[in-house]
Motif scaffolding. Structure first.
Motif, PDB file in Angstrom:
ATOM      1  N   ARG B 156      44.236  25.072  42.798  1.00 56.48           N
ATOM      2  CA  ARG B 156      42.324  24.594  43.241  1.00 56.48           C
ATOM      3  C   ARG B 156      41.478  25.217  42.092  1.00 56.48           C
ATOM      4  N   ALA B 157      41.111  26.519  41.916  1.00 56.68           N
ATOM      5  CA  ALA B 157      39.838  26.117  40.165  1.00 56.68           C
ATOM      6  C   ALA B 157      39.892  25.284  39.265  1.00 56.68           C
ATOM      7  N   ALA B 158      41.289  25.475  38.093  1.00 57.49           N
ATOM      8  CA  ALA B 158      42.512  24.622  37.580  1.00 57.49           C
ATOM      9  C   ALA B 158      42.004  23.401  37.485  1.00 57.49           C
ATOM     10  N   ALA B 193      34.295  27.019  37.796  1.00 58.27           N
ATOM     11  CA  ALA B 193      35.734  27.358  38.875  1.00 58.27           C
ATOM     12  C   ALA B 193      36.047  28.590  37.919  1.00 58.27           C
ATOM     13  N   LEU B 194      36.869  28.371  37.312  1.00 58.99           N
ATOM     14  CA  LEU B 194      37.573  29.306  36.632  1.00 58.99           C
ATOM     15  C   LEU B 194      36.966  30.933  36.433  1.00 58.99           C
ATOM     16  N   ILE B 195      34.866  30.846  36.542  1.00 59.60           N
ATOM     17  CA  ILE B 195      35.057  31.990  36.135  1.00 59.60           C
ATOM     18  C   ILE B 195      34.906  32.563  37.691  1.00 59.60           C
ATOM     19  N   ARG B 196      34.488  31.688  38.453  1.00 62.61           N
ATOM     20  CA  ARG B 196      34.524  32.275  40.022  1.00 62.61           C
ATOM     21  C   ARG B 196      36.069  32.663  40.196  1.00 62.61           C
ATOM     22  N   PHE B 197      37.162  32.450  40.005  1.00 66.31           N
ATOM     23  CA  PHE B 197      39.033  32.970  40.397  1.00 66.31           C
ATOM     24  C   PHE B 197      39.009  33.752  39.289  1.00 66.31           C
TER      25      PHE B 197
END
Lengths: 304, 304
Positions: B156-158, B193-197
Protein backbone atom coordinates in the motif's frame (compact mmCIF):
# COMPACT_ATOMS: atom_id res chain seq x y z
CA UNK A 1 -12.70 -34.60 -28.22
CA UNK A 2 -14.50 -31.68 -29.92
CA UNK A 3 -17.18 -31.73 -27.24
CA UNK A 4 -14.45 -31.77 -24.58
CA UNK A 5 -12.77 -28.88 -26.27
CA UNK A 6 -16.02 -26.91 -26.37
CA UNK A 7 -16.53 -27.54 -22.68
CA UNK A 8 -12.96 -26.50 -21.99
CA UNK A 9 -13.17 -23.32 -24.00
CA UNK A 10 -16.44 -22.40 -22.31
CA UNK A 11 -14.81 -22.86 -18.90
CA UNK A 12 -11.82 -20.80 -19.97
CA UNK A 13 -14.08 -18.01 -21.24
CA UNK A 14 -16.31 -18.01 -18.17
CA UNK A 15 -13.31 -17.85 -15.92
CA UNK A 16 -11.86 -15.00 -17.99
CA UNK A 17 -15.11 -13.05 -17.47
CA UNK A 18 -14.90 -13.58 -13.72
CA UNK A 19 -11.26 -12.55 -13.58
CA UNK A 20 -11.96 -9.44 -15.63
CA UNK A 21 -14.88 -8.41 -13.44
CA UNK A 22 -12.65 -8.82 -10.39
CA UNK A 23 -9.73 -6.89 -11.94
CA UNK A 24 -12.14 -4.13 -12.96
CA UNK A 25 -13.40 -3.88 -9.37
CA UNK A 26 -9.87 -3.99 -7.93
CA UNK A 27 -8.87 -1.09 -10.19
CA UNK A 28 -11.92 1.05 -9.49
CA UNK A 29 -11.45 4.66 -8.33
CA UNK A 30 -12.49 3.81 -4.77
CA UNK A 31 -9.72 4.14 -2.23
CA UNK A 32 -8.61 1.19 -0.13
CA UNK A 33 -7.72 1.64 3.51
CA UNK A 34 -4.09 2.77 3.82
CA UNK A 35 -4.11 4.43 0.41
CA UNK A 36 -3.85 8.21 0.30
CA UNK A 37 -5.28 8.80 -3.20
CA UNK A 38 -5.56 6.98 -6.54
CA UNK A 39 -4.19 9.27 -9.26
CA UNK A 40 -6.66 8.93 -12.11
CA UNK A 41 -4.32 8.80 -15.09
CA UNK A 42 -2.13 6.13 -13.49
CA UNK A 43 -5.17 4.10 -12.48
CA UNK A 44 -6.52 4.41 -16.05
CA UNK A 45 -3.23 3.14 -17.45
CA UNK A 46 -3.22 0.15 -15.07
CA UNK A 47 -6.83 -0.62 -16.03
CA UNK A 48 -5.99 -0.36 -19.74
CA UNK A 49 -2.93 -2.57 -19.30
CA UNK A 50 -4.87 -5.27 -17.49
CA UNK A 51 -8.23 -5.27 -19.31
CA UNK A 52 -6.64 -5.96 -22.66
CA UNK A 53 -8.52 -9.00 -23.95
CA UNK A 54 -6.03 -11.63 -22.87
CA UNK A 55 -6.98 -15.29 -22.62
CA UNK A 56 -6.38 -15.23 -18.82
CA UNK A 57 -4.66 -18.57 -19.02
CA UNK A 58 -2.56 -18.06 -15.87
CA UNK A 59 -5.50 -17.21 -13.58
CA UNK A 60 -7.40 -20.12 -15.13
CA UNK A 61 -4.58 -22.47 -14.12
CA UNK A 62 -4.63 -21.10 -10.56
CA UNK A 63 -8.40 -21.57 -10.31
CA UNK A 64 -8.43 -25.07 -11.84
CA UNK A 65 -5.42 -26.29 -9.83
CA UNK A 66 -7.10 -25.09 -6.65
CA UNK A 67 -10.39 -26.73 -7.73
CA UNK A 68 -8.60 -30.03 -8.28
CA UNK A 69 -7.17 -29.98 -4.76
CA UNK A 70 -10.25 -28.60 -2.99
CA UNK A 71 -9.00 -25.02 -2.41
CA UNK A 72 -11.22 -22.00 -1.72
CA UNK A 73 -12.53 -20.90 -5.15
CA UNK A 74 -12.93 -17.22 -4.30
CA UNK A 75 -9.43 -16.96 -2.88
CA UNK A 76 -8.08 -18.75 -5.98
CA UNK A 77 -9.77 -16.16 -8.19
CA UNK A 78 -8.10 -13.35 -6.24
CA UNK A 79 -4.68 -15.01 -6.46
CA UNK A 80 -5.34 -15.49 -10.18
CA UNK A 81 -6.09 -11.77 -10.51
CA UNK A 82 -2.86 -10.96 -8.67
CA UNK A 83 -0.90 -13.20 -11.02
CA UNK A 84 -2.54 -11.56 -14.04
CA UNK A 85 -1.38 -8.17 -12.68
CA UNK A 86 2.20 -9.50 -12.66
CA UNK A 87 1.83 -10.92 -16.17
CA UNK A 88 0.38 -7.66 -17.50
CA UNK A 89 3.04 -5.51 -15.77
CA UNK A 90 5.67 -7.60 -17.57
CA UNK A 91 4.00 -6.99 -20.93
CA UNK A 92 3.87 -3.22 -20.31
CA UNK A 93 7.56 -3.04 -19.41
CA UNK A 94 8.66 -5.48 -22.15
CA UNK A 95 6.91 -3.30 -24.74
CA UNK A 96 8.81 -0.13 -23.69
CA UNK A 97 11.10 1.55 -26.26
CA UNK A 98 14.21 0.59 -24.24
CA UNK A 99 13.09 -3.06 -24.24
CA UNK A 100 11.27 -4.75 -27.15
CA UNK A 101 9.90 -1.42 -28.47
CA UNK A 102 6.45 -2.67 -29.51
CA UNK A 103 3.64 -0.30 -30.52
CA UNK A 104 0.99 -3.00 -30.75
CA UNK A 105 -0.27 -5.58 -28.27
CA UNK A 106 -3.28 -7.77 -29.10
CA UNK A 107 -4.12 -5.35 -31.92
CA UNK A 108 -4.23 -2.30 -29.64
CA UNK A 109 -1.69 0.46 -28.90
CA UNK A 110 0.69 -0.52 -26.10
CA UNK A 111 0.52 1.45 -22.85
CA UNK A 112 3.42 3.82 -23.59
CA UNK A 113 1.82 4.66 -26.96
CA UNK A 114 -1.69 5.11 -25.56
CA UNK A 115 -0.46 7.07 -22.52
CA UNK A 116 3.24 7.98 -22.32
CA UNK A 117 6.47 6.29 -21.36
CA UNK A 118 6.65 7.55 -17.77
CA UNK A 119 3.07 6.46 -17.14
CA UNK A 120 3.80 3.03 -18.65
CA UNK A 121 6.79 2.55 -16.33
CA UNK A 122 4.73 3.58 -13.30
CA UNK A 123 1.71 1.51 -14.36
CA UNK A 124 3.93 -1.57 -14.57
CA UNK A 125 5.51 -0.79 -11.20
CA UNK A 126 2.10 -0.27 -9.62
CA UNK A 127 0.61 -3.47 -11.09
CA UNK A 128 3.53 -5.50 -9.76
CA UNK A 129 3.12 -3.88 -6.33
CA UNK A 130 -0.65 -4.37 -6.42
CA UNK A 131 -0.26 -8.11 -6.99
CA UNK A 132 1.27 -8.50 -3.52
CA UNK A 133 -1.40 -6.22 -2.05
CA UNK A 134 -4.15 -8.45 -3.49
CA UNK A 135 -2.59 -11.67 -2.16
CA UNK A 136 -2.02 -10.27 1.34
CA UNK A 137 -5.29 -8.32 1.67
CA UNK A 138 -7.89 -9.42 4.26
CA UNK A 139 -10.37 -10.03 1.40
CA UNK A 140 -8.25 -13.00 0.30
CA UNK A 141 -9.73 -15.59 2.65
CA UNK A 142 -6.67 -17.73 3.28
CA UNK A 143 -4.58 -18.49 6.37
CA UNK A 144 -1.58 -16.16 6.75
CA UNK A 145 0.72 -19.15 6.28
CA UNK A 146 -0.67 -19.65 2.77
CA UNK A 147 -0.39 -15.94 2.05
CA UNK A 148 3.28 -15.85 3.09
CA UNK A 149 3.98 -18.93 0.90
CA UNK A 150 2.17 -17.38 -2.06
CA UNK A 151 4.05 -14.08 -1.71
CA UNK A 152 7.38 -15.89 -1.57
CA UNK A 153 6.63 -18.21 -4.51
CA UNK A 154 5.25 -15.34 -6.61
CA UNK A 155 8.25 -13.11 -5.85
CA UNK A 156 10.68 -15.90 -6.76
CA UNK A 157 8.77 -16.63 -9.99
CA UNK A 158 8.68 -12.96 -11.00
CA UNK A 159 12.08 -11.63 -9.93
CA UNK A 160 15.81 -11.83 -10.63
CA UNK A 161 15.78 -15.65 -10.61
CA UNK A 162 12.54 -15.88 -12.61
CA UNK A 163 10.64 -13.76 -15.12
CA UNK A 164 12.58 -10.46 -14.85
CA UNK A 165 15.88 -12.36 -15.01
CA UNK A 166 14.56 -14.19 -18.08
CA UNK A 167 13.80 -10.90 -19.78
CA UNK A 168 17.36 -9.75 -19.03
CA UNK A 169 18.70 -12.95 -20.64
CA UNK A 170 16.37 -12.42 -23.60
CA UNK A 171 17.78 -8.93 -24.19
CA UNK A 172 21.32 -10.29 -23.94
CA UNK A 173 20.39 -13.02 -26.45
CA UNK A 174 19.95 -10.36 -29.15
CA UNK A 175 23.66 -9.63 -28.91
CA UNK A 176 24.96 -13.13 -28.40
CA UNK A 177 22.83 -16.14 -29.32
CA UNK A 178 22.66 -18.61 -26.41
CA UNK A 179 23.25 -22.33 -26.85
CA UNK A 180 20.48 -24.89 -26.34
CA UNK A 181 20.93 -25.04 -22.56
CA UNK A 182 20.91 -21.24 -22.48
CA UNK A 183 17.67 -21.05 -24.47
CA UNK A 184 16.01 -23.59 -22.19
CA UNK A 185 17.07 -21.67 -19.07
CA UNK A 186 15.97 -18.34 -20.56
CA UNK A 187 12.53 -19.70 -21.45
CA UNK A 188 12.08 -21.48 -18.13
CA UNK A 189 12.62 -18.10 -16.48
CA UNK A 190 10.91 -15.69 -18.85
CA UNK A 191 7.65 -17.53 -19.45
CA UNK A 192 7.96 -20.81 -17.55
CA UNK A 193 8.27 -19.45 -14.02
CA UNK A 194 4.87 -17.70 -13.91
CA UNK A 195 3.05 -20.67 -15.47
CA UNK A 196 4.71 -22.99 -12.98
CA UNK A 197 3.67 -20.64 -10.18
CA UNK A 198 0.06 -20.63 -11.46
CA UNK A 199 -0.21 -24.39 -10.96
CA UNK A 200 1.77 -24.50 -7.73
CA UNK A 201 -0.40 -21.68 -6.34
CA UNK A 202 -3.43 -23.98 -6.59
CA UNK A 203 -1.68 -26.40 -4.25
CA UNK A 204 -0.63 -23.62 -1.82
CA UNK A 205 -4.19 -22.23 -1.75
CA UNK A 206 -5.47 -25.74 -0.99
CA UNK A 207 -2.85 -26.29 1.75
CA UNK A 208 -2.13 -29.58 -0.06
CA UNK A 209 0.38 -32.24 0.91
CA UNK A 210 3.96 -31.58 -0.32
CA UNK A 211 3.55 -34.42 -2.84
CA UNK A 212 0.57 -32.66 -4.47
CA UNK A 213 2.46 -29.38 -4.49
CA UNK A 214 5.47 -31.02 -6.20
CA UNK A 215 3.19 -32.70 -8.73
CA UNK A 216 1.33 -29.52 -9.65
CA UNK A 217 4.61 -27.63 -9.84
CA UNK A 218 6.06 -30.25 -12.20
CA UNK A 219 2.86 -30.14 -14.28
CA UNK A 220 3.24 -26.34 -14.49
CA UNK A 221 6.83 -26.76 -15.62
CA UNK A 222 5.84 -29.13 -18.42
CA UNK A 223 3.02 -26.97 -19.76
CA UNK A 224 5.34 -23.98 -19.50
CA UNK A 225 7.75 -25.75 -21.84
CA UNK A 226 4.84 -26.61 -24.15
CA UNK A 227 3.62 -23.00 -24.05
CA UNK A 228 6.98 -21.62 -25.13
CA UNK A 229 7.53 -24.18 -27.90
CA UNK A 230 4.02 -23.52 -29.25
CA UNK A 231 4.82 -19.79 -29.15
CA UNK A 232 8.05 -20.24 -31.08
CA UNK A 233 6.25 -22.38 -33.67
CA UNK A 234 3.46 -19.79 -33.99
CA UNK A 235 6.03 -16.99 -34.36
CA UNK A 236 7.23 -18.74 -37.52
CA UNK A 237 3.90 -20.01 -38.93
CA UNK A 238 1.24 -17.44 -37.95
CA UNK A 239 0.67 -13.89 -39.17
CA UNK A 240 0.36 -10.55 -37.40
CA UNK A 241 -3.43 -10.40 -37.79
CA UNK A 242 -4.06 -13.72 -36.05
CA UNK A 243 -1.56 -13.07 -33.27
CA UNK A 244 -2.52 -9.41 -32.70
CA UNK A 245 1.18 -8.62 -32.47
CA UNK A 246 4.17 -8.60 -34.77
CA UNK A 247 5.27 -12.13 -35.76
CA UNK A 248 8.54 -13.43 -37.15
CA UNK A 249 10.26 -10.87 -34.93
CA UNK A 250 12.29 -13.30 -32.90
CA UNK A 251 13.68 -14.91 -36.03
CA UNK A 252 14.32 -11.50 -37.61
CA UNK A 253 16.26 -10.39 -34.54
CA UNK A 254 18.39 -13.50 -34.75
CA UNK A 255 17.12 -14.64 -31.38
CA UNK A 256 17.81 -18.33 -30.99
CA UNK A 257 14.76 -20.51 -30.44
CA UNK A 258 14.66 -24.27 -30.11
CA UNK A 259 12.67 -24.40 -33.36
CA UNK A 260 15.44 -22.57 -35.20
CA UNK A 261 18.06 -24.80 -33.61
CA UNK A 262 16.38 -28.19 -33.95
CA UNK A 263 13.85 -27.75 -36.74
CA UNK A 264 10.07 -27.73 -36.96
CA UNK A 265 9.61 -31.50 -36.98
CA UNK A 266 11.58 -31.96 -33.77
CA UNK A 267 9.69 -29.08 -32.17
CA UNK A 268 6.26 -30.53 -33.00
CA UNK A 269 7.31 -33.92 -31.62
CA UNK A 270 8.82 -32.35 -28.48
CA UNK A 271 5.71 -30.24 -27.95
CA UNK A 272 3.49 -33.31 -27.85
CA UNK A 273 5.92 -35.10 -25.58
CA UNK A 274 5.62 -32.25 -23.07
CA UNK A 275 1.83 -32.55 -23.18
CA UNK A 276 2.01 -36.32 -22.59
CA UNK A 277 4.44 -35.79 -19.69
CA UNK A 278 2.10 -33.19 -18.21
CA UNK A 279 -0.88 -35.53 -18.53
CA UNK A 280 1.05 -38.37 -16.90
CA UNK A 281 1.76 -36.21 -13.85
CA UNK A 282 -1.97 -35.83 -13.23
CA UNK A 283 -2.84 -39.57 -13.59
CA UNK A 284 -3.29 -40.01 -9.79
CA UNK A 285 -6.21 -37.55 -9.86
CA UNK A 286 -8.13 -39.46 -12.55
CA UNK A 287 -11.06 -37.77 -14.30
CA UNK A 288 -11.04 -34.86 -11.82
CA UNK A 289 -7.96 -33.55 -13.65
CA UNK A 290 -9.68 -33.49 -17.06
CA UNK A 291 -9.86 -29.68 -17.25
CA UNK A 292 -6.16 -29.25 -16.47
CA UNK A 293 -5.35 -31.96 -19.01
CA UNK A 294 -7.49 -30.15 -21.58
CA UNK A 295 -5.55 -26.98 -20.70
CA UNK A 296 -2.29 -28.72 -21.59
CA UNK A 297 -3.72 -29.70 -24.99
CA UNK A 298 -5.12 -26.20 -25.52
CA UNK A 299 -1.72 -24.65 -24.85
CA UNK A 300 -0.08 -26.93 -27.43
CA UNK A 301 -2.79 -26.64 -30.10
CA UNK A 302 -3.71 -22.93 -29.84
CA UNK A 303 -3.55 -20.87 -33.00
CA UNK A 304 -2.85 -17.50 -31.35
CA UNK B 1 22.94 17.97 22.64
CA UNK B 2 26.18 17.59 20.66
CA UNK B 3 27.04 14.42 22.57
CA UNK B 4 23.55 13.12 21.82
CA UNK B 5 23.99 13.94 18.19
CA UNK B 6 27.31 12.09 18.08
CA UNK B 7 25.70 9.04 19.65
CA UNK B 8 22.85 9.24 17.20
CA UNK B 9 25.08 9.56 14.16
CA UNK B 10 27.20 6.65 15.36
CA UNK B 11 24.07 4.52 15.69
CA UNK B 12 22.88 5.56 12.24
CA UNK B 13 26.26 4.72 10.72
CA UNK B 14 26.57 1.38 12.48
CA UNK B 15 23.10 0.42 11.37
CA UNK B 16 23.92 1.49 7.79
CA UNK B 17 26.93 -0.86 7.84
CA UNK B 18 24.75 -3.75 9.02
CA UNK B 19 22.12 -3.05 6.39
CA UNK B 20 24.75 -2.84 3.66
CA UNK B 21 26.36 -6.12 4.70
CA UNK B 22 22.94 -7.77 4.61
CA UNK B 23 22.02 -6.27 1.23
CA UNK B 24 25.39 -7.36 -0.15
CA UNK B 25 24.73 -10.93 1.02
CA UNK B 26 21.15 -10.90 -0.29
CA UNK B 27 22.43 -9.86 -3.71
CA UNK B 28 25.27 -12.36 -3.88
CA UNK B 29 25.55 -14.66 -6.92
CA UNK B 30 24.36 -17.69 -4.91
CA UNK B 31 21.01 -19.03 -6.00
CA UNK B 32 18.10 -19.22 -3.58
CA UNK B 33 15.74 -22.19 -3.62
CA UNK B 34 13.04 -21.67 -6.28
CA UNK B 35 15.29 -19.48 -8.38
CA UNK B 36 16.43 -20.84 -11.73
CA UNK B 37 19.48 -18.61 -12.30
CA UNK B 38 20.75 -15.15 -11.35
CA UNK B 39 21.73 -13.33 -14.55
CA UNK B 40 24.99 -11.63 -13.69
CA UNK B 41 24.52 -8.27 -15.35
CA UNK B 42 21.07 -7.77 -13.82
CA UNK B 43 22.33 -8.80 -10.40
CA UNK B 44 25.27 -6.39 -10.77
CA UNK B 45 22.88 -3.56 -11.62
CA UNK B 46 20.70 -4.33 -8.58
CA UNK B 47 23.80 -4.42 -6.39
CA UNK B 48 25.03 -1.11 -7.82
CA UNK B 49 21.60 0.47 -7.33
CA UNK B 50 21.37 -0.60 -3.71
CA UNK B 51 24.95 -0.21 -2.47
CA UNK B 52 25.09 3.44 -3.39
CA UNK B 53 26.18 5.15 -0.20
CA UNK B 54 22.75 6.18 1.03
CA UNK B 55 22.14 7.18 4.64
CA UNK B 56 19.83 4.13 5.14
CA UNK B 57 17.42 6.28 7.09
CA UNK B 58 14.36 4.11 6.32
CA UNK B 59 15.90 0.82 7.53
CA UNK B 60 17.19 2.69 10.58
CA UNK B 61 13.64 3.77 11.40
CA UNK B 62 12.41 0.17 11.05
CA UNK B 63 15.15 -1.11 13.33
CA UNK B 64 14.74 1.62 15.97
CA UNK B 65 10.93 1.43 15.97
CA UNK B 66 11.13 -2.32 16.46
CA UNK B 67 13.75 -1.84 19.21
CA UNK B 68 11.45 0.60 21.02
CA UNK B 69 8.61 -1.93 21.04
CA UNK B 70 10.67 -5.05 21.74
CA UNK B 71 10.60 -6.59 18.27
CA UNK B 72 13.07 -9.16 16.94
CA UNK B 73 16.17 -7.17 15.91
CA UNK B 74 17.34 -9.55 13.17
CA UNK B 75 13.91 -9.65 11.55
CA UNK B 76 13.74 -5.85 11.73
CA UNK B 77 17.07 -5.62 9.89
CA UNK B 78 15.71 -7.86 7.12
CA UNK B 79 12.50 -5.82 6.81
CA UNK B 80 14.70 -2.72 6.73
CA UNK B 81 16.72 -4.23 3.88
CA UNK B 82 13.49 -5.02 2.02
CA UNK B 83 12.32 -1.43 2.45
CA UNK B 84 15.67 -0.13 1.21
CA UNK B 85 15.21 -2.28 -1.94
CA UNK B 86 11.87 -0.53 -2.55
CA UNK B 87 13.41 2.90 -1.92
CA UNK B 88 16.34 2.17 -4.27
CA UNK B 89 14.09 0.74 -7.00
CA UNK B 90 12.14 4.00 -6.92
CA UNK B 91 15.34 6.03 -7.33
CA UNK B 92 16.41 3.90 -10.34
CA UNK B 93 13.06 4.31 -12.09
CA UNK B 94 12.70 8.01 -11.16
CA UNK B 95 16.12 8.71 -12.71
CA UNK B 96 15.15 7.16 -16.09
CA UNK B 97 15.13 9.41 -19.18
CA UNK B 98 11.33 9.14 -19.45
CA UNK B 99 10.98 10.27 -15.82
CA UNK B 100 13.30 12.83 -14.14
CA UNK B 101 16.18 12.11 -16.56
CA UNK B 102 19.02 12.31 -14.07
CA UNK B 103 22.59 11.25 -14.89
CA UNK B 104 23.92 11.67 -11.39
CA UNK B 105 22.85 10.24 -8.04
CA UNK B 106 24.94 10.82 -4.90
CA UNK B 107 27.78 11.91 -7.17
CA UNK B 108 27.82 8.66 -9.19
CA UNK B 109 26.34 7.77 -12.59
CA UNK B 110 22.73 6.61 -12.32
CA UNK B 111 21.94 2.98 -13.19
CA UNK B 112 20.77 3.63 -16.77
CA UNK B 113 23.99 5.58 -17.44
CA UNK B 114 26.28 3.01 -15.79
CA UNK B 115 24.47 0.05 -17.40
CA UNK B 116 21.70 0.75 -19.91
CA UNK B 117 18.06 1.75 -19.86
CA UNK B 118 16.59 -1.75 -20.23
CA UNK B 119 18.79 -3.05 -17.42
CA UNK B 120 17.77 -0.11 -15.22
CA UNK B 121 14.08 -0.85 -15.76
CA UNK B 122 14.60 -4.53 -14.97
CA UNK B 123 16.85 -3.81 -11.98
CA UNK B 124 14.11 -1.61 -10.52
CA UNK B 125 11.46 -4.24 -11.20
CA UNK B 126 13.61 -6.95 -9.63
CA UNK B 127 14.43 -4.89 -6.52
CA UNK B 128 10.75 -4.18 -5.95
CA UNK B 129 9.96 -7.89 -6.36
CA UNK B 130 12.86 -8.90 -4.12
CA UNK B 131 11.55 -6.73 -1.29
CA UNK B 132 8.50 -8.98 -0.95
CA UNK B 133 10.70 -12.07 -1.25
CA UNK B 134 12.86 -10.88 1.66
CA UNK B 135 9.86 -10.15 3.90
CA UNK B 136 8.16 -13.49 3.20
CA UNK B 137 11.29 -15.69 3.21
CA UNK B 138 11.75 -18.30 5.97
CA UNK B 139 14.94 -16.47 7.09
CA UNK B 140 12.76 -13.60 8.31
CA UNK B 141 11.93 -15.01 11.74
CA UNK B 142 8.43 -13.61 12.19
CA UNK B 143 4.99 -15.21 12.47
CA UNK B 144 3.18 -15.47 9.13
CA UNK B 145 0.54 -13.06 10.44
CA UNK B 146 3.20 -10.36 10.79
CA UNK B 147 4.59 -11.18 7.34
CA UNK B 148 1.16 -10.86 5.70
CA UNK B 149 0.62 -7.51 7.50
CA UNK B 150 4.05 -6.25 6.43
CA UNK B 151 3.48 -7.27 2.80
CA UNK B 152 0.13 -5.51 2.74
CA UNK B 153 1.38 -2.33 4.42
CA UNK B 154 4.49 -2.20 2.21
CA UNK B 155 2.46 -2.74 -0.99
CA UNK B 156 0.00 0.00 0.00
CA UNK B 157 2.88 2.38 0.85
CA UNK B 158 4.69 1.70 -2.44
CA UNK B 159 1.88 1.39 -5.00
CA UNK B 160 -0.85 3.33 -6.79
CA UNK B 161 -2.13 4.87 -3.56
CA UNK B 162 1.39 5.56 -2.20
CA UNK B 163 4.86 6.17 -3.60
CA UNK B 164 4.28 5.24 -7.28
CA UNK B 165 1.06 7.26 -7.34
CA UNK B 166 2.99 10.17 -5.80
CA UNK B 167 5.57 10.01 -8.57
CA UNK B 168 2.72 10.10 -11.13
CA UNK B 169 1.35 13.23 -9.42
CA UNK B 170 4.85 14.73 -9.38
CA UNK B 171 5.21 14.26 -13.15
CA UNK B 172 1.77 15.81 -13.66
CA UNK B 173 2.82 18.75 -11.45
CA UNK B 174 5.40 19.76 -14.07
CA UNK B 175 2.54 20.53 -16.45
CA UNK B 176 0.07 21.97 -14.01
CA UNK B 177 1.20 23.27 -10.62
CA UNK B 178 -0.93 21.78 -7.82
CA UNK B 179 -2.45 23.90 -5.07
CA UNK B 180 -1.36 23.60 -1.43
CA UNK B 181 -3.61 20.60 -0.72
CA UNK B 182 -2.34 18.96 -3.90
CA UNK B 183 1.31 19.47 -2.91
CA UNK B 184 0.65 18.04 0.55
CA UNK B 185 -1.08 14.97 -0.93
CA UNK B 186 1.69 14.47 -3.52
CA UNK B 187 4.42 14.61 -0.88
CA UNK B 188 2.55 12.38 1.57
CA UNK B 189 2.45 9.77 -1.21
CA UNK B 190 5.82 10.21 -2.93
CA UNK B 191 8.09 10.37 0.11
CA UNK B 192 5.78 10.23 3.13
CA UNK B 193 4.29 6.77 2.59
CA UNK B 194 7.57 4.80 2.81
CA UNK B 195 8.78 6.75 5.86
CA UNK B 196 5.42 6.16 7.55
CA UNK B 197 5.71 2.47 6.68
CA UNK B 198 9.23 2.33 8.15
CA UNK B 199 7.94 3.38 11.57
CA UNK B 200 4.73 1.36 11.39
CA UNK B 201 6.74 -1.72 10.38
CA UNK B 202 8.52 -1.60 13.72
CA UNK B 203 5.15 -1.98 15.44
CA UNK B 204 4.07 -4.83 13.12
CA UNK B 205 7.36 -6.66 13.69
CA UNK B 206 6.84 -6.29 17.44
CA UNK B 207 3.21 -7.48 17.22
CA UNK B 208 2.39 -4.36 19.24
CA UNK B 209 -1.00 -3.23 20.48
CA UNK B 210 -3.06 -1.24 17.92
CA UNK B 211 -2.48 1.92 19.96
CA UNK B 212 1.32 1.57 19.58
CA UNK B 213 0.94 0.89 15.89
CA UNK B 214 -1.20 4.02 15.44
CA UNK B 215 1.29 6.08 17.42
CA UNK B 216 4.33 4.91 15.43
CA UNK B 217 2.43 5.40 12.20
CA UNK B 218 1.52 8.97 13.20
CA UNK B 219 5.14 9.59 14.20
CA UNK B 220 6.21 8.33 10.76
CA UNK B 221 3.73 10.67 9.13
CA UNK B 222 5.10 13.68 11.02
CA UNK B 223 8.75 12.97 10.28
CA UNK B 224 7.77 12.29 6.64
CA UNK B 225 6.37 15.81 6.47
CA UNK B 226 9.55 17.14 8.12
CA UNK B 227 11.72 15.15 5.69
CA UNK B 228 10.01 16.64 2.66
CA UNK B 229 10.04 20.22 3.96
CA UNK B 230 13.75 19.88 4.81
CA UNK B 231 14.33 18.54 1.28
CA UNK B 232 12.51 21.46 -0.31
CA UNK B 233 14.49 23.92 1.81
CA UNK B 234 17.78 22.18 0.91
CA UNK B 235 16.85 22.22 -2.78
CA UNK B 236 16.82 26.01 -2.57
CA UNK B 237 19.73 26.61 -0.19
CA UNK B 238 22.29 23.84 -0.84
CA UNK B 239 24.54 23.25 -3.83
CA UNK B 240 25.08 20.27 -6.12
CA UNK B 241 28.35 19.26 -4.49
CA UNK B 242 26.89 18.93 -0.99
CA UNK B 243 23.75 17.15 -2.16
CA UNK B 244 25.47 14.81 -4.66
CA UNK B 245 22.64 15.55 -7.08
CA UNK B 246 21.40 18.52 -9.03
CA UNK B 247 19.78 21.18 -6.82
CA UNK B 248 17.36 23.96 -7.64
CA UNK B 249 15.80 21.60 -10.18
CA UNK B 250 12.34 21.56 -8.66
CA UNK B 251 12.18 25.33 -8.65
CA UNK B 252 13.62 25.48 -12.20
CA UNK B 253 10.94 23.09 -13.42
CA UNK B 254 8.27 25.28 -11.88
CA UNK B 255 7.28 22.46 -9.54
CA UNK B 256 5.31 23.91 -6.68
CA UNK B 257 6.75 23.30 -3.24
CA UNK B 258 5.37 24.55 0.05
CA UNK B 259 8.51 26.66 0.45
CA UNK B 260 7.83 28.41 -2.86
CA UNK B 261 4.17 28.88 -1.92
CA UNK B 262 4.54 29.98 1.71
CA UNK B 263 8.09 31.30 1.95
CA UNK B 264 11.22 30.18 3.76
CA UNK B 265 10.31 31.61 7.16
CA UNK B 266 7.01 29.76 7.30
CA UNK B 267 8.74 26.58 6.10
CA UNK B 268 11.39 26.70 8.83
CA UNK B 269 8.71 27.29 11.47
CA UNK B 270 6.51 24.51 10.10
CA UNK B 271 9.48 22.14 9.95
CA UNK B 272 10.16 22.57 13.64
CA UNK B 273 6.48 22.23 14.47
CA UNK B 274 6.47 18.80 12.74
CA UNK B 275 9.47 17.75 14.81
CA UNK B 276 7.76 18.87 18.04
CA UNK B 277 4.58 17.01 17.03
CA UNK B 278 6.61 13.91 16.29
CA UNK B 279 8.37 14.13 19.66
CA UNK B 280 5.08 14.59 21.48
CA UNK B 281 3.73 11.35 19.98
CA UNK B 282 6.56 9.42 21.62
CA UNK B 283 6.17 10.96 25.10
CA UNK B 284 4.54 7.78 26.53
CA UNK B 285 7.75 5.83 25.84
CA UNK B 286 9.95 8.25 27.83
CA UNK B 287 13.73 8.04 27.46
CA UNK B 288 13.50 4.75 25.52
CA UNK B 289 12.36 6.80 22.52
CA UNK B 290 15.42 9.08 22.56
CA UNK B 291 16.96 7.58 19.39
CA UNK B 292 13.75 8.02 17.40
CA UNK B 293 13.42 11.56 18.73
CA UNK B 294 17.01 12.26 17.69
CA UNK B 295 16.11 10.85 14.24
CA UNK B 296 13.32 13.43 13.94
CA UNK B 297 15.80 16.22 14.73
CA UNK B 298 18.38 14.75 12.35
CA UNK B 299 15.83 14.72 9.52
CA UNK B 300 15.00 18.37 10.09
CA UNK B 301 18.57 19.60 10.58
CA UNK B 302 20.45 17.56 7.96
CA UNK B 303 22.57 19.42 5.45
CA UNK B 304 22.34 16.86 2.60
Amino acid sequence: MDANRDTFETRLKNNAHEIEALLDALLSPSILSDEIARPERLRDAMHYAVLNGGKRLRPFLVVESAALLGGNAEAALRVGAALECVHCYSLVHDDLPAMDDDDLRRGKPTVHIKFDEATAILAGDSLLTYAFDIVAAPETALPDTSKASLVLALARAAGLGGMAGGQALDLAAEKQAPDEAGIIRLQAMKTGALIRFACEAGAIISASAPEDRRRLRAFGEKIGLAFQLADDILDLTSDTETMGKATGKDAARGKGTLVALRGMEWAERQLHQHVRDAEALLTPYGARASTLTAAAHFIADRKS
